[in-house]
Motif scaffolding. Structure first.
Motif, short mmCIF file in Angstrom:
data_model
loop_
_atom_site.label_atom_id
_atom_site.label_comp_id
_atom_site.label_asym_id
_atom_site.label_seq_id
_atom_site.Cartn_x
_atom_site.Cartn_y
_atom_site.Cartn_z
N ILE A 169 0.85 -1.18 0.00
CA ILE A 169 0.00 0.00 0.00
C ILE A 169 0.89 1.23 0.00
N VAL A 170 0.66 2.12 -0.96
CA VAL A 170 1.44 3.36 -1.08
C VAL A 170 0.49 4.52 -0.81
N ASP A 171 0.78 5.29 0.21
CA ASP A 171 -0.07 6.39 0.65
C ASP A 171 0.66 7.70 0.40
N CYS A 172 0.05 8.59 -0.37
CA CYS A 172 0.74 9.84 -0.68
C CYS A 172 -0.24 10.98 -0.89
N LYS A 173 0.29 12.20 -0.90
CA LYS A 173 -0.49 13.38 -1.22
C LYS A 173 0.15 14.08 -2.41
N THR A 174 -0.68 14.50 -3.35
CA THR A 174 -0.18 15.21 -4.52
C THR A 174 -1.27 16.09 -5.12
N ARG A 175 -0.86 17.21 -5.68
CA ARG A 175 -1.78 18.06 -6.43
C ARG A 175 -1.57 17.89 -7.92
N SER A 176 -0.73 16.92 -8.27
CA SER A 176 -0.39 16.69 -9.68
C SER A 176 -0.73 15.25 -10.08
N TYR A 177 -1.98 14.84 -9.80
CA TYR A 177 -2.33 13.45 -10.06
C TYR A 177 -2.29 13.12 -11.55
N ASP A 178 -2.62 14.07 -12.42
CA ASP A 178 -2.58 13.79 -13.86
C ASP A 178 -1.17 13.40 -14.27
N ASP A 179 -0.18 14.10 -13.74
CA ASP A 179 1.22 13.74 -14.03
C ASP A 179 1.57 12.40 -13.41
N MET A 180 1.06 12.15 -12.22
CA MET A 180 1.30 10.87 -11.55
C MET A 180 0.69 9.73 -12.38
N ASN A 181 -0.50 9.96 -12.88
CA ASN A 181 -1.18 8.94 -13.68
C ASN A 181 -0.40 8.66 -14.96
#
Length: 232
Positions: free
Chosen positions: A6-18
């Motif tokens: 399980i990887v738990d994170c916070k980001t405002r750049s989910y499109d880039d993450m995806n």
């Protein structure tokens, strides 16, 4: 033993993450050992994401982590996060697909066991049935299941061997072999006491925990040959 990370994170750049996750899937084709990945977003915090990755074992997960493509893309993903991601490693001690269990109950308890009262519990009242052995494409109603089970049980003393099940979304696919002894009239053929068998695949679509629709594909021609109903 199956293993999950399980990887738990916070980001405002989910499109880039995806996009990076898509790149990883493409770059590790034929090499990765991960078998399933799910990403969820926190409904109360739209910047909070949790990814669950499944592996056949811890050892296979370590092989996956050692891939150069994994290391490279992971570093880019970390750069998109607010702080370091949190990892939780889990050995899977119980894995139960509930819809698969319900599908098995049809074969074991209703078809073989003859518990027709259970039909109303497992099947929707407006169940849609698609069966290659019938002239009409669709039959509607849970009563169809009761009638079919009764017809087969009146004609054969039988059991199912379930070889495997696959579940995806609301659908469960079951691959089976049916073996029986011909003890009653079937397809216009009087009882022969012959031992017969056929293979088939059943797809059940679930809605609200009940079976809403079913598709039956099986080797009816082989069964007819064994009974002497057709000669080819």
């Amino acid at each position: 033993m199956a293993f999950m990370q399980i990887v738990d994170c916070k980001t405002r750049s989910y499109d880039d993450m995806n996009r990076l996750m898509d790149e990883w899937v493409e770059a590790t084709e034929g090499k990765r050992t991960a078998t399933h990945a799910v990403v969820g977003r926190d409904r109360s915090d739209s910047d909070h994401y949790v990814e669950i990755i499944e592996f056949p074992s811890y050892e296979e997960a370590m092989k996956n982590s050692d891939l150069p493509e994994t290391n490279r893309i992971f570093e880019e993903m970390v750069a998109l996060c607010e702080g370091e991601p949190v990892f939780t490693d889990l050995d899977v001690v119980r894995d139960e697909q509930l819809n698969k269990a319900t599908a098995r109950r049809f074969f074991e308890d209703i078809a073989v066991g003859g518990d027709l009262d259970l039909v109303d519990e497992l099947f929707a009242a407006d169940y849609h049935d698609h069966d290659i052995g019938k002239e009409t494409d669709t039959a509607i109603g849970s009563g169809v299941v009761k009638d079919d089970v009764t017809r087969w049980r009146d004609a054969f003393d039988f059991h199912f061997a379930l070889h495997g099940q696959l579940a995806e979304g609301d659908e469960v696919v079951t691959r089976w072999t049916w073996r029986g002894t011909h003890t009653g009239e079937f397809m216009g053929v009087a009882p022969t006491d012959r031992d017969v068998e056929m293979t088939g695949v059943t797809v059940f679509l679930f809605r609200d925990g009940r079976i809403q629709e079913g598709w039956w594909t099986y080797d009816l021609l082989r069964l007819a040959r064994q009974l002497g109903a057709v000669r080819m």
